[in-house]
Design an enzyme around this catalytic site. Structure first.
Site, PDB file in Angstrom:
ATOM      1  N   GLU A 107       0.835  -1.198   0.000  1.00  0.00           N
ATOM      2  CA  GLU A 107       0.000   0.000   0.000  1.00  0.00           C
ATOM      3  C   GLU A 107       0.870   1.248   0.000  1.00  0.00           C
ATOM      4  OE1 GLU A 107      -2.697  -0.209   3.298  1.00  0.00           O
ATOM      5  OE2 GLU A 107      -3.338  -2.239   2.758  1.00  0.00           O
ATOM      6  N   CYS A 352      -0.110   3.068   6.562  1.00  0.00           N
ATOM      7  CA  CYS A 352      -1.053   2.667   5.514  1.00  0.00           C
ATOM      8  C   CYS A 352      -1.346   1.182   5.571  1.00  0.00           C
ATOM      9  CB  CYS A 352      -0.628   3.136   4.138  1.00  0.00           C
ATOM     10  SG  CYS A 352       1.062   2.869   3.739  1.00  0.00           S
TER      11      CYS A 352
END
Ligand code: SAH
Ligand code: SF4
Length: 368
Positions: A107, A352
């Site tokens: 991510e 994230c």
């Protein structure tokens, strides 16, 4: 090029190379390093995904590309596959899911306002450190990322911002999936590439490395005088409290970690950021804030207080805002500056690996 057990050679990512390494490739091939610089500019400044329209390449460079990237496939241009592009409901945060060549998904998050965008980068697929509240930790360790896989995230974010008509990235935080100092060499090579003025040109003072407290890595950053900001994820101010949340504290105990931070500060004179994920009833009492204040005395410290972002594998809940403010007040009395991060603000969004897709709705993102 790397060789596997069967003796077959796999192409190497051009994004794994620093400019000095790329120049060496050209010199070894009997070519001028000037061609390496033109290639570097196309990759890292022009953000080229292929070279078919690189009309400014001189014939020797065009031949090199045709041979090495085309025919012989000694090299390839890293371009992870975007499998999702998700905007937060306030549309200030955008998360990309990127599939790497071996199928692993990482991510990358971009957040912020026009002209002030920050990207949060992943440094590993999964993480070995097992922090109990962290979605990436709950996945376990899969593998380290190569430098090119870290650089590719910056390119991806830049291209997305440009496509949205926005200025490029201003800041980078290494707060995505993984522990950057567990993948020290690849991370440092990636940062050397990302900060190169002739390429992506993101200033070292705009880059923050966040660590769970890998003591040898912190000492190495200081010894090597790396010019990046350091953030240390603390979450507990006694060994027992910290170890319960951060198992890595058993390997690098709090006392050793704080000694490493003091030595880092003595050598570099740099402010250290300390991250503290606020978990209701676990680490958010005034007494715990007081102990944190004592622990940080004498350092140039700034504490980032991050209300917990709930994850499936952990039952804790976020500290209510009034309790967070009371915690901050105690720190202030102890002379320690701090910031309470918004739940969808930089640190939460930046962790994230911790963002869950259900917190986002698919929409046309409007960063810019
Ligand atoms: N491995 C590094 C960097 C990635 S994690 C580190 O641990 O510092 C980035 C930050 O997000 C860390 O401070 C981490 O403690 C925090 N974090 C992880 N999971 C979180 C969650 N569920 N809620 C809030 N912060 C979280
Ligand atoms: Fe790894 Fe950081 Fe998550 Fe801990 S918080 S498991 S170190 S990514």
């Amino acid at each position: 090029m790397t060789t596997d057990a069967a003796g077959a050679t796999a192409p190497r990512s051009l994004l794994d190379l620093t400019l000095a390494e790329l120049e060496r490739e050209f010199v070894v091939a009997g070519l001028s390093p000037l061609h390496a610089r033109a290639l570097w500019r196309a990759l890292h400044h022009g953000l080229k995904q292929d070279f078919s329209d690189a009309t400014d390449f001189l014939p020797p460079l065009r031949r090199w590309v045709a041979q090495q990237v085309g025919g012989e496939r000694r090299f390839f241009i890293e371009a992870p596959n975007q499998t999702a592009d998700i905007a937060s409901t306030d549309r200030l945060t955008r998360k990309f899911l990127l599939r790497l060549a071996d199928g692993q998904t990482i991510e990358t998050v971009v957040m912020g306002f026009k002209g002030r965008h920050t990207a949060c980068l992943s440094t590993q697929a999964g993480c070995a450190m097992g922090c109990v509240f962290c979605a990436t930790g709950q996945m376990g360790f899969v593998r380290h990322l190569r430098p090119g896989e870290i650089v590719a995230q910056v390119r991806h974010a830049q291209l997305a911002l440009h496509a949205a008509g926005s200025e490029g990235l201003r800041n980078l935080v290494l707060m995505g999936m993984g522990e950057p100092l567990h993948n020290y060499d690849s991370v440092m090579t990636a940062l050397e590439i990302i900060t190169d003025r002739r390429g992506l040109n993101i200033g070292p003072s705009r880059i923050t490395i966040s660590t769970v407290g890998v003591v040898p890595g912190i000492l190495r950053l200081a010894m090597e005088r790396r010019p990046y900001h350091l953030a240390v994820s603390l979450h507990g101010a006694t060994e027992a409290e910290r170890s319960a949340l951060v198992p890595a504290s058993q390997r690098w105990p709090l006392a050793e970690l704080m000694a490493a931070c003091r030595s880092y500060f003595a050598r570099t004179g740099r402010r250290i950021f300390f991250e503290w994920t606020l978990i209701a009833g676990a680490n958010d009492s005034p007494a715990q804030a007081e102990r944190l204040g004592v622990l940080l005395t004498g350092l140039d410290a700034h504490v980032n207080l991050i209300p917990l972002n709930p994850t499936d594998g952990f039952t804790g809940t976020a500290t209510p805002s009034a309790v967070a403010k009371a915690f901050q007040q105690v720190l202030q009395t102890a002379g320690i500056p701090s910031t309470i991060r918004q739940r969808r603000g930089i640190d939460v969004a930046a962790g994230c690996g911790q963002l869950r897709a259900d917190k986002f709705r698919m929409s046309r993102p409007v960063l810019g």
